[in-house]
Structure formats: C-alpha cells, structure tokens
Design a protein around this motif. Sequence first.
Motif, PDB file in Angstrom:
ATOM      1  N   TYR A  49      31.510  46.034  35.488  1.00  0.00           N
ATOM      2  CA  TYR A  49      31.260  45.461  36.805  1.00  0.00           C
ATOM      3  C   TYR A  49      32.117  46.065  37.913  1.00  0.00           C
ATOM      4  O   TYR A  49      31.869  45.801  39.084  1.00  0.00           O
ATOM      5  CB  TYR A  49      31.467  43.942  36.760  1.00  0.00           C
ATOM      6  N   THR A  50      33.109  46.880  37.579  1.00  0.00           N
ATOM      7  CA  THR A  50      33.916  47.493  38.630  1.00  0.00           C
ATOM      8  C   THR A  50      33.096  48.478  39.468  1.00  0.00           C
ATOM      9  O   THR A  50      33.526  48.852  40.554  1.00  0.00           O
ATOM     10  CB  THR A  50      35.159  48.205  38.068  1.00  0.00           C
ATOM     11  N   GLU A  51      31.934  48.860  38.985  1.00  0.00           N
ATOM     12  CA  GLU A  51      31.035  49.707  39.783  1.00  0.00           C
ATOM     13  C   GLU A  51      30.645  49.010  41.083  1.00  0.00           C
ATOM     14  O   GLU A  51      30.313  49.660  42.072  1.00  0.00           O
ATOM     15  CB  GLU A  51      29.783  50.067  38.984  1.00  0.00           C
ATOM     16  N   LEU A  52      30.697  47.677  41.077  1.00  0.00           N
ATOM     17  CA  LEU A  52      30.376  46.926  42.291  1.00  0.00           C
ATOM     18  C   LEU A  52      31.351  47.230  43.419  1.00  0.00           C
ATOM     19  O   LEU A  52      31.023  47.092  44.594  1.00  0.00           O
ATOM     20  CB  LEU A  52      30.387  45.415  42.003  1.00  0.00           C
ATOM     21  N   TYR A  53      32.552  47.651  43.079  1.00  0.00           N
ATOM     22  CA  TYR A  53      33.554  47.938  44.098  1.00  0.00           C
ATOM     23  C   TYR A  53      33.193  49.137  44.960  1.00  0.00           C
ATOM     24  O   TYR A  53      33.767  49.328  46.024  1.00  0.00           O
ATOM     25  CB  TYR A  53      34.933  48.146  43.457  1.00  0.00           C
ATOM     26  N   HIS A  54      32.238  49.936  44.528  1.00  0.00           N
ATOM     27  CA  HIS A  54      31.825  51.096  45.314  1.00  0.00           C
ATOM     28  C   HIS A  54      31.104  50.709  46.600  1.00  0.00           C
ATOM     29  O   HIS A  54      30.947  51.548  47.488  1.00  0.00           O
ATOM     30  CB  HIS A  54      30.954  52.042  44.489  1.00  0.00           C
ATOM     31  N   ILE A  55      30.659  49.453  46.699  1.00  0.00           N
ATOM     32  CA  ILE A  55      29.976  49.035  47.926  1.00  0.00           C
ATOM     33  C   ILE A  55      30.958  48.655  49.037  1.00  0.00           C
ATOM     34  O   ILE A  55      30.551  48.478  50.173  1.00  0.00           O
ATOM     35  CB  ILE A  55      28.993  47.866  47.669  1.00  0.00           C
ATOM     36  N   ILE A  56      32.244  48.569  48.721  1.00  0.00           N
ATOM     37  CA  ILE A  56      33.251  48.266  49.737  1.00  0.00           C
ATOM     38  C   ILE A  56      33.473  49.539  50.553  1.00  0.00           C
ATOM     39  O   ILE A  56      33.809  50.584  49.993  1.00  0.00           O
ATOM     40  CB  ILE A  56      34.571  47.797  49.101  1.00  0.00           C
ATOM     41  N   PRO A  57      33.285  49.486  51.859  1.00  0.00           N
ATOM     42  CA  PRO A  57      33.446  50.699  52.679  1.00  0.00           C
ATOM     43  C   PRO A  57      34.870  51.241  52.627  1.00  0.00           C
ATOM     44  O   PRO A  57      35.830  50.493  52.499  1.00  0.00           O
ATOM     45  CB  PRO A  57      33.112  50.230  54.100  1.00  0.00           C
ATOM     46  N   GLU A  58      34.984  52.552  52.724  1.00  0.00           N
ATOM     47  CA  GLU A  58      36.298  53.197  52.677  1.00  0.00           C
ATOM     48  C   GLU A  58      37.177  52.815  53.858  1.00  0.00           C
ATOM     49  O   GLU A  58      38.397  52.848  53.765  1.00  0.00           O
ATOM     50  CB  GLU A  58      36.152  54.719  52.616  1.00  0.00           C
ATOM     51  N   ASN A  59      36.573  52.426  54.971  1.00  0.00           N
ATOM     52  CA  ASN A  59      37.360  52.058  56.142  1.00  0.00           C
ATOM     53  C   ASN A  59      37.639  50.548  56.210  1.00  0.00           C
ATOM     54  O   ASN A  59      38.113  50.063  57.237  1.00  0.00           O
ATOM     55  CB  ASN A  59      36.680  52.537  57.417  1.00  0.00           C
ATOM     56  N   HIS A  60      37.357  49.818  55.135  1.00  0.00           N
ATOM     57  CA  HIS A  60      37.653  48.377  55.098  1.00  0.00           C
ATOM     58  C   HIS A  60      39.154  48.177  55.252  1.00  0.00           C
ATOM     59  O   HIS A  60      39.956  48.953  54.732  1.00  0.00           O
ATOM     60  CB  HIS A  60      37.160  47.783  53.770  1.00  0.00           C
ATOM     61  N   ILE A  61      39.538  47.145  55.984  1.00  0.00           N
ATOM     62  CA  ILE A  61      40.950  46.904  56.282  1.00  0.00           C
ATOM     63  C   ILE A  61      41.806  46.808  55.012  1.00  0.00           C
ATOM     64  O   ILE A  61      42.920  47.332  54.974  1.00  0.00           O
ATOM     65  CB  ILE A  61      41.129  45.640  57.171  1.00  0.00           C
ATOM     66  N   LEU A  62      41.292  46.196  53.959  1.00  0.00           N
ATOM     67  CA  LEU A  62      42.080  46.057  52.736  1.00  0.00           C
ATOM     68  C   LEU A  62      42.267  47.393  52.019  1.00  0.00           C
ATOM     69  O   LEU A  62      43.320  47.634  51.427  1.00  0.00           O
ATOM     70  CB  LEU A  62      41.460  45.015  51.800  1.00  0.00           C
ATOM     71  N   LYS A  63      41.278  48.261  52.082  1.00  0.00           N
ATOM     72  CA  LYS A  63      41.442  49.600  51.484  1.00  0.00           C
ATOM     73  C   LYS A  63      42.453  50.411  52.284  1.00  0.00           C
ATOM     74  O   LYS A  63      43.251  51.151  51.707  1.00  0.00           O
ATOM     75  CB  LYS A  63      40.101  50.328  51.404  1.00  0.00           C
ATOM     76  N   ARG A  64      42.435  50.253  53.585  1.00  0.00           N
ATOM     77  CA  ARG A  64      43.402  50.973  54.415  1.00  0.00           C
ATOM     78  C   ARG A  64      44.818  50.457  54.180  1.00  0.00           C
ATOM     79  O   ARG A  64      45.766  51.241  54.095  1.00  0.00           O
ATOM     80  CB  ARG A  64      42.996  50.863  55.878  1.00  0.00           C
TER      81      ARG A  64
END
Length: 110
Positions: free
Chosen positions: A13-28
């Motif tokens: 299910y970690t494949e679902l994490y690919h839908i989180i945009p790279e510029n999302h505040i938490l990824k930054r």
Amino acid sequence: MLIETTFKQGSFYTELYHIIPENHILKRIDSAISLSFVNELLADRYCKNFGRPAKEPEMMMRIQFLKYLYTISDEQLLQDLTVNLAYKWFVGLNPEDPLPEKSLLTKFRT
C-alpha cells in the motif's frame, strides 16, 4: 521497550504515497529537517529489554509536529491521520499501520 523500526517499510500500500505531490508542505519539511536525532536523544527514557514495545520517539515527535503545524487537538489529529495519506507518510507509517492511542500522545508530551 524501544524497538527500532524502518521508516515506511515495504508494504504493498505504500504505492499510494506516490499521489502526494512533491511540493506538498510536509514533503518539503521532511527534506529540510531531520528528526533522526530524537531516538538517540530519548534512548535513556526507554528500556531496551523489558516492557511493552514502545512507539518510536521520532514518530511521536513527528505527530507532535503535525499537531503544532495544523493547530489541531489530539482527537482531530488521530482522525486526520486515519484518512490523510500525507500525514501518514510524514509520520512514517504504512497506510495500513495502526495509530497510537490518544493517551500515548499526552504521555509522550510529558
């Protein structure tokens, strides 16, 4: 008892994490700030050989960070963690992993 866990283990299910945009505040934030020092800093607070397995301190610190960032209650944060993939990714949980109990958040803060 503190058990070291691997951040975002290989779950289907970690494949679902690919839908989180790279510029999302938490990824930054995750790319800019390392919280890996928390486990070492709090290691003397946990028994390595006895007791119930504890939640990883870094994960608990990340949960507290979310609480501060979004200014939400423990109850609301845990509800959001069940449905918000970006929150789960930031905390280091697989999508199917159980969340910590609400009382554990209070204990960790103290």
